[in-house]
Design a protein around this motif. Sequence first.
Motif, mmCIF file in Angstrom:
data_model
loop_
_atom_site.group_PDB
_atom_site.id
_atom_site.type_symbol
_atom_site.label_atom_id
_atom_site.label_comp_id
_atom_site.label_asym_id
_atom_site.label_seq_id
_atom_site.Cartn_x
_atom_site.Cartn_y
_atom_site.Cartn_z
ATOM 1 N N LYS A 53 43.672 42.581 39.279
ATOM 2 C CA LYS A 53 43.970 41.855 40.515
ATOM 3 C C LYS A 53 45.412 41.367 40.567
ATOM 4 O O LYS A 53 45.927 41.124 41.643
ATOM 5 N N GLY A 54 45.998 41.183 39.415
ATOM 6 C CA GLY A 54 47.355 40.634 39.352
ATOM 7 C C GLY A 54 47.300 39.128 39.196
ATOM 8 O O GLY A 54 46.565 38.452 39.916
ATOM 9 N N GLU A 56 49.216 36.819 40.054
ATOM 10 C CA GLU A 56 49.594 36.046 41.234
ATOM 11 C C GLU A 56 48.507 36.028 42.305
ATOM 12 O O GLU A 56 48.562 35.237 43.247
ATOM 13 N N HIS A 57 47.529 36.917 42.174
ATOM 14 C CA HIS A 57 46.524 37.091 43.227
ATOM 15 C C HIS A 57 45.128 36.601 42.847
ATOM 16 O O HIS A 57 44.157 36.925 43.540
ATOM 17 N N ILE A 58 45.033 35.841 41.759
ATOM 18 C CA ILE A 58 43.718 35.326 41.373
ATOM 19 C C ILE A 58 43.864 33.906 40.859
ATOM 20 O O ILE A 58 44.808 33.581 40.150
ATOM 21 N N THR A 59 42.927 33.066 41.267
ATOM 22 C CA THR A 59 42.914 31.683 40.787
ATOM 23 C C THR A 59 41.910 31.569 39.646
ATOM 24 O O THR A 59 41.065 32.461 39.451
ATOM 25 N N GLN A 62 38.445 31.732 41.103
ATOM 26 C CA GLN A 62 38.015 33.094 41.436
ATOM 27 C C GLN A 62 37.637 33.865 40.172
ATOM 28 O O GLN A 62 36.651 34.605 40.172
#
Length: 94
Positions: A53-54, A56-59, A62
């Motif tokens: 997902k990367g 920067e693109h996952i918390t 999540q």
Amino acid sequence: MNAQTNSFKSLVDQKLVRSGEKDKVKEMLRTRLVECGWRDELKALCKEVIQSKGLEHITVEQLVLEITPKGRAMVPDTVRAEVLQKIRKVLSDA
């Protein structure tokens, strides 16, 4: 989960706390999961998800939502049985 299941879980939790066994059961579970390699497998799974997902693109939230069902399914039956047996013993002694 329904209210009856939540109520039962709450009752079991209370009995474990009152008996002083809750922390012992948790520590036993942690130890067994490390011994069987579950923790390392879960770490690898987290890394895979983050890479796909990367970062920067996952918390964190999540990530937890995505790996929790997989992590639970990865717990070996022997570990589940051992923890359940310990909980049953505590409940029967209470």
